[in-house]
Design a protein around this motif. Structure first.
Motif, PDB file in Angstrom:
ATOM      1  N   THR A 166      84.926  43.117  12.147  1.00  0.00           N
ATOM      2  CA  THR A 166      85.394  41.780  12.495  1.00  0.00           C
ATOM      3  C   THR A 166      85.458  41.665  14.012  1.00  0.00           C
ATOM      4  O   THR A 166      85.956  42.568  14.688  1.00  0.00           O
ATOM      5  CB  THR A 166      86.812  41.538  11.914  1.00  0.00           C
ATOM      6  N   ALA A 167      84.933  40.551  14.522  1.00  0.00           N
ATOM      7  CA  ALA A 167      84.995  40.286  15.958  1.00  0.00           C
ATOM      8  C   ALA A 167      85.710  38.961  16.170  1.00  0.00           C
ATOM      9  O   ALA A 167      85.520  38.012  15.409  1.00  0.00           O
ATOM     10  CB  ALA A 167      83.591  40.230  16.550  1.00  0.00           C
ATOM     11  N   THR A 168      86.515  38.912  17.199  1.00  0.00           N
ATOM     12  CA  THR A 168      87.235  37.686  17.552  1.00  0.00           C
ATOM     13  C   THR A 168      86.841  37.287  18.958  1.00  0.00           C
ATOM     14  O   THR A 168      86.859  38.118  19.873  1.00  0.00           O
ATOM     15  CB  THR A 168      88.762  37.899  17.469  1.00  0.00           C
ATOM     16  N   VAL A 169      86.480  36.006  19.116  1.00  0.00           N
ATOM     17  CA  VAL A 169      86.120  35.476  20.429  1.00  0.00           C
ATOM     18  C   VAL A 169      86.945  34.232  20.702  1.00  0.00           C
ATOM     19  O   VAL A 169      87.393  33.549  19.789  1.00  0.00           O
ATOM     20  CB  VAL A 169      84.610  35.137  20.538  1.00  0.00           C
ATOM     21  N   LYS A 170      87.131  33.966  21.997  1.00  0.00           N
ATOM     22  CA  LYS A 170      87.755  32.713  22.419  1.00  0.00           C
ATOM     23  C   LYS A 170      86.711  31.612  22.295  1.00  0.00           C
ATOM     24  O   LYS A 170      85.514  31.878  22.242  1.00  0.00           O
ATOM     25  CB  LYS A 170      88.220  32.808  23.881  1.00  0.00           C
ATOM     26  N   GLY A 171      87.148  30.379  22.324  1.00  0.00           N
ATOM     27  CA  GLY A 171      86.232  29.256  22.292  1.00  0.00           C
ATOM     28  C   GLY A 171      85.298  29.248  23.485  1.00  0.00           C
ATOM     29  O   GLY A 171      84.231  28.642  23.440  1.00  0.00           O
ATOM     30  N   THR A 172      85.663  29.962  24.531  1.00  0.00           N
ATOM     31  CA  THR A 172      84.834  30.069  25.725  1.00  0.00           C
ATOM     32  C   THR A 172      83.745  31.121  25.561  1.00  0.00           C
ATOM     33  O   THR A 172      82.883  31.259  26.421  1.00  0.00           O
ATOM     34  CB  THR A 172      85.689  30.454  26.935  1.00  0.00           C
ATOM     35  N   GLY A 173      83.802  31.894  24.463  1.00  0.00           N
ATOM     36  CA  GLY A 173      82.811  32.933  24.209  1.00  0.00           C
ATOM     37  C   GLY A 173      83.279  34.327  24.577  1.00  0.00           C
ATOM     38  O   GLY A 173      82.596  35.305  24.296  1.00  0.00           O
TER      39      GLY A 173
ATOM     40  N   VAL B 107      87.509  39.026  22.448  1.00  0.00           N
ATOM     41  CA  VAL B 107      88.870  39.504  22.673  1.00  0.00           C
ATOM     42  C   VAL B 107      89.278  40.638  21.736  1.00  0.00           C
ATOM     43  O   VAL B 107      90.249  41.335  22.003  1.00  0.00           O
ATOM     44  CB  VAL B 107      89.906  38.354  22.590  1.00  0.00           C
ATOM     45  N   ALA B 108      88.531  40.825  20.633  1.00  0.00           N
ATOM     46  CA  ALA B 108      88.877  41.910  19.718  1.00  0.00           C
ATOM     47  C   ALA B 108      87.697  42.265  18.820  1.00  0.00           C
ATOM     48  O   ALA B 108      86.902  41.401  18.464  1.00  0.00           O
ATOM     49  CB  ALA B 108      90.065  41.507  18.842  1.00  0.00           C
ATOM     50  N   VAL B 109      87.613  43.544  18.498  1.00  0.00           N
ATOM     51  CA  VAL B 109      86.663  44.048  17.507  1.00  0.00           C
ATOM     52  C   VAL B 109      87.444  45.019  16.632  1.00  0.00           C
ATOM     53  O   VAL B 109      88.101  45.921  17.138  1.00  0.00           O
ATOM     54  CB  VAL B 109      85.458  44.759  18.165  1.00  0.00           C
ATOM     55  N   LYS B 110      87.387  44.789  15.315  1.00  0.00           N
ATOM     56  CA  LYS B 110      88.067  45.688  14.378  1.00  0.00           C
ATOM     57  C   LYS B 110      87.021  46.286  13.457  1.00  0.00           C
ATOM     58  O   LYS B 110      86.140  45.593  12.962  1.00  0.00           O
ATOM     59  CB  LYS B 110      89.119  44.926  13.575  1.00  0.00           C
ATOM     60  N   ILE B 111      87.149  47.589  13.240  1.00  0.00           N
ATOM     61  CA  ILE B 111      86.194  48.308  12.407  1.00  0.00           C
ATOM     62  C   ILE B 111      86.953  49.024  11.299  1.00  0.00           C
ATOM     63  O   ILE B 111      87.861  49.823  11.566  1.00  0.00           O
ATOM     64  CB  ILE B 111      85.394  49.327  13.250  1.00  0.00           C
TER      65      ILE B 111
ATOM     66  N   LEU C  43      76.303  46.325  12.804  1.00  0.00           N
ATOM     67  CA  LEU C  43      77.391  45.526  12.242  1.00  0.00           C
ATOM     68  C   LEU C  43      78.251  44.908  13.340  1.00  0.00           C
ATOM     69  O   LEU C  43      78.670  43.752  13.229  1.00  0.00           O
ATOM     70  CB  LEU C  43      78.254  46.370  11.308  1.00  0.00           C
ATOM     71  N   VAL C  44      78.505  45.653  14.402  1.00  0.00           N
ATOM     72  CA  VAL C  44      79.296  45.122  15.524  1.00  0.00           C
ATOM     73  C   VAL C  44      78.550  43.961  16.178  1.00  0.00           C
ATOM     74  O   VAL C  44      79.123  42.896  16.427  1.00  0.00           O
ATOM     75  CB  VAL C  44      79.636  46.227  16.553  1.00  0.00           C
ATOM     76  N   VAL C  45      77.266  44.151  16.422  1.00  0.00           N
ATOM     77  CA  VAL C  45      76.461  43.077  17.031  1.00  0.00           C
ATOM     78  C   VAL C  45      76.458  41.847  16.131  1.00  0.00           C
ATOM     79  O   VAL C  45      76.633  40.714  16.596  1.00  0.00           O
ATOM     80  CB  VAL C  45      75.023  43.564  17.319  1.00  0.00           C
ATOM     81  N   ALA C  46      76.294  42.055  14.829  1.00  0.00           N
ATOM     82  CA  ALA C  46      76.257  40.935  13.890  1.00  0.00           C
ATOM     83  C   ALA C  46      77.594  40.195  13.849  1.00  0.00           C
ATOM     84  O   ALA C  46      77.628  38.957  13.815  1.00  0.00           O
ATOM     85  CB  ALA C  46      75.879  41.424  12.491  1.00  0.00           C
TER      86      ALA C  46
END
Length: 119
Positions: A50-57, A60-64, A80-83
């Motif tokens: 799972t990746a979390t981004v701000k609306g600005t792109g 802010v977080a990557v969970k594996i 998977l991280v890239v996807a």
């Protein structure tokens, strides 16, 4: 007396245009602030990454999920991280288009609908 946007002779009412421009600028600032605060999540591998981004792109977080970690197959985890990041970035792009699209559509390109070259 009712103020008309175009004066007799086809000349635009600059005061009215300035008011409209200020209103649009305020709306854009509000939309940008909303985007800066928004957090969007993208996933891959059925939720293994799972990746979390701000609306600005900004990422802010990557969970594996530990189940995704296989020392003999790091390449799949990297994919998977890239996807997941791509998925979250796409959600951010869509939100930006949703928030900013109506505001920028009225600009008529660089000319801002004013018919002035370079503006």
């Amino acid at each position: 007396m009712k103020e008309r946007p175009v004066r007799p002779g086809g000349q635009p009412n600059l005061q009215q245009m300035m008011k409209q421009a200020q209103k649009m600028q305020q709306q854009m600032v509000a939309a940008q602030a909303e985007l800066a605060e928004a957090e969007l999540t993208g996933t891959a591998g059925g939720g293994l990454v799972t990746a979390t981004v701000k609306g600005t792109g900004e990422v802010v977080a990557v969970k594996i999920d530990p189940k995704a970690v296989d020392p003999d197959d790091v390449e799949t985890l990297e994919d998977l991280v890239v996807a997941a990041v791509h998925n979250a970035a796409q959600a951010a792009k869509e939100l930006t288009e949703q928030k900013m699209g109506p505001l920028t559509a009225g600009l008529g390109g660089l000319g801002g609908g004013l018919g002035l070259p370079g503006f």
